[in-house]
Design a protein around this motif. Structure first.
Motif, PDB file in Angstrom:
ATOM      1  N   HIS A  46      -4.105 -14.066  -4.531  1.00 31.30           N
ATOM      2  CA  HIS A  46      -4.834 -14.755  -5.601  1.00 31.30           C
ATOM      3  C   HIS A  46      -6.262 -14.246  -5.587  1.00 31.30           C
ATOM      4  CE1 HIS A  46      -1.532 -17.735  -5.988  1.00 31.30           C
ATOM      5  NE2 HIS A  46      -1.384 -17.443  -4.706  1.00 31.30           N
ATOM      6  N   VAL A  47      -6.712 -13.705  -6.697  1.00 33.21           N
ATOM      7  CA  VAL A  47      -8.056 -13.119  -6.781  1.00 33.21           C
ATOM      8  C   VAL A  47      -8.822 -13.762  -7.935  1.00 33.21           C
ATOM      9  CG1 VAL A  47      -9.408 -11.002  -7.044  1.00 33.21           C
ATOM     10  CG2 VAL A  47      -7.181 -10.903  -5.922  1.00 33.21           C
ATOM     11  N   ILE A  48     -10.048 -14.198  -7.645  1.00 31.47           N
ATOM     12  CA  ILE A  48     -10.961 -14.647  -8.704  1.00 31.47           C
ATOM     13  C   ILE A  48     -12.093 -13.623  -8.797  1.00 31.47           C
ATOM     14  CG2 ILE A  48     -12.525 -16.438  -9.539  1.00 31.47           C
ATOM     15  CD1 ILE A  48     -10.998 -18.457  -7.842  1.00 31.47           C
ATOM     16  N   VAL A  49     -12.228 -12.972  -9.936  1.00 29.94           N
ATOM     17  CA  VAL A  49     -13.374 -12.083 -10.168  1.00 29.94           C
ATOM     18  C   VAL A  49     -14.476 -12.942 -10.777  1.00 29.94           C
ATOM     19  CG1 VAL A  49     -14.210  -9.997 -11.302  1.00 29.94           C
ATOM     20  CG2 VAL A  49     -11.825 -10.133 -10.577  1.00 29.94           C
ATOM     21  N   HIS A  50     -15.534 -13.160 -10.008  1.00 27.48           N
ATOM     22  CA  HIS A  50     -16.596 -14.074 -10.445  1.00 27.48           C
ATOM     23  C   HIS A  50     -17.587 -13.399 -11.385  1.00 27.48           C
ATOM     24  CE1 HIS A  50     -15.313 -17.197  -7.694  1.00 27.48           C
ATOM     25  NE2 HIS A  50     -15.327 -16.326  -6.691  1.00 27.48           N
TER      26      HIS A  50
ATOM     27  N   VAL B 285     -17.967  -9.434  -1.535  1.00 22.76           N
ATOM     28  CA  VAL B 285     -18.738  -8.661  -2.517  1.00 22.76           C
ATOM     29  C   VAL B 285     -18.406  -7.192  -2.329  1.00 22.76           C
ATOM     30  CG1 VAL B 285     -21.033  -7.946  -3.281  1.00 22.76           C
ATOM     31  CG2 VAL B 285     -20.633 -10.322  -2.639  1.00 22.76           C
ATOM     32  N   ILE B 286     -18.098  -6.507  -3.409  1.00 24.61           N
ATOM     33  CA  ILE B 286     -17.903  -5.055  -3.362  1.00 24.61           C
ATOM     34  C   ILE B 286     -19.135  -4.410  -3.972  1.00 24.61           C
ATOM     35  CG2 ILE B 286     -16.721  -3.161  -4.568  1.00 24.61           C
ATOM     36  CD1 ILE B 286     -14.118  -4.307  -3.912  1.00 24.61           C
TER      37      ILE B 286
ATOM     38  N   ILE C 239     -24.015  -1.406  -8.102  1.00 30.43           N
ATOM     39  CA  ILE C 239     -23.490  -2.602  -8.765  1.00 30.43           C
ATOM     40  C   ILE C 239     -22.779  -3.458  -7.718  1.00 30.43           C
ATOM     41  CG2 ILE C 239     -21.880  -3.433 -10.537  1.00 30.43           C
ATOM     42  CD1 ILE C 239     -22.215  -0.526 -11.759  1.00 30.43           C
ATOM     43  N   LYS C 240     -22.955  -4.778  -7.810  1.00 33.13           N
ATOM     44  CA  LYS C 240     -22.284  -5.689  -6.890  1.00 33.13           C
ATOM     45  C   LYS C 240     -21.349  -6.593  -7.688  1.00 33.13           C
ATOM     46  CE  LYS C 240     -25.935  -5.866  -3.378  1.00 33.13           C
ATOM     47  NZ  LYS C 240     -26.849  -6.762  -2.617  1.00 33.13           N
ATOM     48  N   VAL C 241     -20.068  -6.573  -7.317  1.00 30.91           N
ATOM     49  CA  VAL C 241     -19.091  -7.455  -7.953  1.00 30.91           C
ATOM     50  C   VAL C 241     -18.688  -8.511  -6.937  1.00 30.91           C
ATOM     51  CG1 VAL C 241     -16.790  -7.636  -8.968  1.00 30.91           C
ATOM     52  CG2 VAL C 241     -18.232  -5.677  -9.517  1.00 30.91           C
ATOM     53  N   GLU C 242     -18.840  -9.777  -7.312  1.00 28.66           N
ATOM     54  CA  GLU C 242     -18.502 -10.893  -6.428  1.00 28.66           C
ATOM     55  C   GLU C 242     -17.106 -11.402  -6.774  1.00 28.66           C
ATOM     56  OE1 GLU C 242     -20.319 -15.010  -6.668  1.00 28.66           O
ATOM     57  OE2 GLU C 242     -21.500 -14.159  -5.008  1.00 28.66           O
TER      58      GLU C 242
END
Length: 854
Positions: free
Chosen positions: A500-504, A605-606, A611-614
């Motif tokens: 289960h993944v939530i891309v914030h 965080v990637i 760029i940072k994707v949480e």
């Protein structure tokens, strides 16, 4: 003895092995490299070489790019670093004693042989004696002086002790080794000729007596002269490895640091200079500008050639791209590559759609055919598991494996659909198909980065091409085609279940754009796109907050790619594919079961190109969780501290451990997949309750219960200990100890750590260790090797308890990362499983070099 190079040194033993992967090791076991040749046992996942030092040369004359050492002393833990430094030094000192004894054993016959050389009945002439024993006396004196100076420093160890000057002096005397190496081949040939001509010398050379270390029970061991003459060559490499370990555990402001760095520089320059002399073909593989050609990237790609798909291994060097295929070889022979084509990077361009009509003829199979093949492979995997349990299922297992390999290979060839086109501006165009935009972007970026340099076109002669192609085998970083059947049974199988993944949200964009993300996971050897967020329009800080449920099929990685959506048709980008959207960033995280397998969401965080994707993720699996859940009632045994149980029982090893081991050895040691095959959950719970309540008929229950349930109960007991058997306190030290390069230092450290455990933990661990060794002895029947058992039990015995792993003040940031490092946990247990028998009494004896305090 191994085959010699033109210079007289064994090719793979100390030069090629050390440098073939930029001094990072290839992860192979049992002293064998991927091609079956011998490797040094102490070359493993070690810190790599510093770029400011002399660049080493790899096998077949191809230069390999070294990378800098790991960061030193994370979190400023000086005290722990000094303790580790002491352990490294203690191990090296112990090996120095052995080395000095070996040199002494060589010198022992030299003196009488020299004395008889001037008599009427000489065994050897003076010239022969001086040739065979050339520089041995000098080397002995250098190391004896070094040993005598280092020993008191270890005995009187504190933070003020400095040893860097001793290593610097040792490195400055490498000129003696240079002379020895130059003479090595002649020395061996002379010794061999003298043995053939003189039986007396032959007897001497085959029976040299080497004294054992002071604290060893054995007095001497018998070694050949040929083996001892190789020891100085072996020693230079050992010293270099130890310097890496010492630097890793020395603060940068310590007086030793610059001295050790200087010693390392001298040592590596020495090794590099020797290596250049050994391989005269070096000039055949340098670039036109005279620079060293280095391997930058390699991997398996699907090429469309003559309207059919072919699996190729592609190698990107600093000045050219080489496409090769693995040649079929007869049984027992090494694998070889055949070059299909190469393009100098100076001539390489990325072809666009309108440049070739043939590019439109990519045949793509219907999706349902791909899915049907996946189902077939899944069914085959289930059949293989069933047959493993059958009494005579092994032959059928092999047939099923072969069939599965064919089907997985088919899937690997036919799944990729994303085109990656390359063009030689002086000739032909080439087409690869990739499964992910991620790979295509990585290959493109790697090539473009190299093309920014001042490259010159080159044409390789047939000899140069042959040398370069043969070097690919040793230089490659990707060794196996990514299919399940290439893996060991118990190699990390990946996750099966639902992620289960939530891309914030994302931030770090320089200007507003139309932004979206895609999610990919690996499946059956390649990556597939599983989800896509909506487009967040005209923003520099998108807030998606979208949740996805992704099915995992043996997955180990999650990738997130961030795109800018292009709506303007006039901006159509024909480059490589019809996709017009621009990749803004990409990154991946490993799906570590210990991280994601929890009821709670794990936020991460990637970072990708600034760029940072949480995002957050959690995993739902059918497997039991490894989470440690202490019992509230201290009367039972599950979830209760081991010392509480042994004290209550007045035993050295908990009753549950002894009884489960006894039952497994009585009727389960031949069981295929013992400890790997899961028992019935209700049976395991029934046994757990019986042990917790000390039921009187527990022995009857054990004798009637399915053996896999008993094995599962034992695993559950260790998994539910409130603290791992090898303790939270020592976990970071175990992780550091297993990473040591030098075998003597590693031995010293790993035994020291065992000694540091509480007595009930030691006794229980040693009991389990000997049991698992007995299980592995039946591997032909139960298919459970030491490696398989280490994979099953390693995380269970080492994984830190949840409460400890969250205490930032007790565990460093590096240890927090390592707390999820299952492979290292497996390697720790495997080390002890492969170690000769360890007795409790022997273990508790204090060593000469250091105290038992951690």
């Amino acid at each position: 003895m191994e085959p010699l190079s033109a210079h007289g040194l064994p090719r793979l033993s100390w030069i090629d092995t050390l440098y073939s992967n930029g001094y990072e090791g290839d992860g192979t076991e049992d002293g064998k490299s991927q091609d079956g040749s011998e490797t040094l046992p102490y070359i493993d996942e070690s810190p790599t070489m510093s770029p400011q030092l002399c660049t080493p040369q790899g096998p077949d004359g191809v230069m390999v790019s070294p990378t800098p050492p790991e960061g030193l002393l994370p979190g400023g833990d000086i005290e722990k670093g000094l303790e580790m430094k002491k352990l490294v030094l203690s191990g090296f000192l112990a090996s120095e004693e052995i080395y000095i004894n070996q040199l002494e054993a060589l010198l022992l016959p030299m003196r009488p042989l020299k004395a008889t050389a001037t008599t009427s009945q000489p065994v050897l002439t003076i010239q022969q004696v001086e040739t065979i024993f050339y520089k041995i006396q000098d080397i002995f004196e250098i190391h004896k002086e070094f040993y005598d100076a280092l020993l008191p420093n270890i005995r009187q160890w504190d933070e003020k002790v400095t040893v860097g000057h001793l290593f610097q002096k040792l490195a400055s005397q490498l000129g003696v080794y240079k002379a020895f190496v130059d003479n090595y081949k002649v020395a061996l040939e002379t010794a061999e000729k003298c043995s053939q001509a003189n039986s007396q010398f032959q007897k001497i050379s085959e029976n040299l007596k080497v004294k054992s270390p002071k604290d060893s029970k054995d007095c001497t061991s018998t070694v050949t002269m040929e083996a001892l003459l190789y020891k100085p060559i072996d020693r230079v490499t050992r010293s270099t490895l130890v310097l890496h370990d010492l630097l890793k555990h020395t603060p940068k402001d310590h007086p030793d640091f610059p001295l050790l760095q200087d010693a390392l520089r001298i040592s590596q320059n020495f090794l590099s200079s020797i290596n250049e002399e050994i391989d005269p073909r070096r000039t055949a593989v340098t670039t036109p500008k005279g620079e060293a050609r280095q391997l930058v990237k390699d991997g398996f790609l699907v090429e469309v050639s003559e309207s059919s798909r072919k699996l190729r291994h592609v190698f990107l060097f600093t000045d050219l791209l080489l496409c090769a295929k693995m040649k079929k070889t007869s049984v027992g022979r090494h694998q070889q590559y055949e070059c299909k084509w190469y393009i100098p990077l100076a001539d390489l361009t990325f072809q666009t759609l309108d440049e070739s009509d043939s590019c439109h003829s990519i045949q793509v199979l219907p999706e349902h055919e791909i899915e049907e093949m996946k189902i077939k492979i899944s069914l085959l995997k289930s059949e293989i598991q069933k047959e493993k349990k059958a009494p005579k299922g092994q032959n059928r297992v092999e047939r099923l494996r072969k069939k599965m390999n064919e089907q997985e290979s088919w899937l690997l060839l036919h799944s990729p659909t994303i085109p990656f086109r390359l063009h030689n501006k002086h000739g032909k165009s080439y087409l690869f198909l990739l499964s992910s935009d991620y790979e295509r972007s990585e290959w493109r970026e790697s090539i473009q980065k190299l093309q920014k340099k001042d490259l010159q076109a080159c044409v390789l002669s047939s000899v140069e091409l042959q040398v370069l192609t043969s070097s690919c085998f040793k230089l490659r970083t990707v060794h196996n085609i990514p299919v399940t059947s290439n893996k060991d049974d118990e190699e990390t199988p990946g996750l099966y279940g639902f992620l289960h993944v939530i891309v914030h949200s994302a931030k770090g964009f320089k200007e507003s754009a139309n932004l979206y993300c895609t999610l990919e996971v690996d499946s059956y050897g390649y990556f597939v796109s599983k989800a896509k967020t909506r487009v967040f329009r005209d923003t520099a800080e998108p807030q998606w907050n979208e949740e996805f449920e992704i099915e995992l099929e043996g997955s180990q990685f999650l990738r997130i790619l961030c795109y800018e959506k292009c709506y303007d048709k006039s901006m159509l980008n024909k480059d490589d594919n019809e996709i017009v959207d621009k990749i803004m960033g990409k990154g991946q995280v490993q799906l570590d079961p210990q991280t994601v397998q929890s009821k709670n969401w794990h936020m991460d965080v990637i970072e990708m190109n600034g760029i940072k994707v949480e995002f957050s993720m959690k995993f739902t699996s059918r497997d039991l969780s490894l989470k440690r859940t202490p019992s509230k009632k201290q009367s039972g045994v599950f979830g209760v501290k081991i010392n509480v149980v042994t004290k209550r029982e007045r035993s050295k090893v908990p009753y549950i451990v002894r009884q489960c081991i006894e039952e497994v050895e009585k009727r389960g040691i031949d069981e295929v997949g013992i400890y790997r095959i899961s028992g019935v959950a209700t049976d395991i719970q029934a046994l757990k309750t019986a042990f917790d309540t000390n039921t009187k008929d527990i022995l009857v229950m054990l004798s009637d219960m399915d053996i896999n349930a008993i094995a599962g109960t034992l695993k559950l007991y260790f998994r539910e200990l409130p603290e791992p058997l090898l303790t939270d306190r020592l976990y970071p030290a175990f992780m550091e100890g297993i990473s040591l390069s030098d075998p003597a230092a590693k031995e010293n450290c790993m035994m020291h750590l065992l000694r540091s455990l509480p007595d009930p933990n030691i006794m229980t661990f040693l009991t389990l260790l000997e049991h698992l060794k007995r299980v592995a002895e039946k591997e032909p029947l139960n298919k459970m090797s030491l490696h398989n058992l280490a994979t099953v039990f390693g995380p269970t015995l080492l994984r830190p308890s949840e409460s400890e792993s969250t205490k930032g003040q007790n565990i460093t940031s590096v240890s927090d990362i390592w707390s999820h490092d299952v492979m290292a946990q497996v390697q720790v247990l495997l080390y002890y499983l492969q170690h000769p028998p360890i007795s409790f009494a022997e273990l508790k004896r204090n060593t000469l070099y250091f105290s038992t305090d951690v």
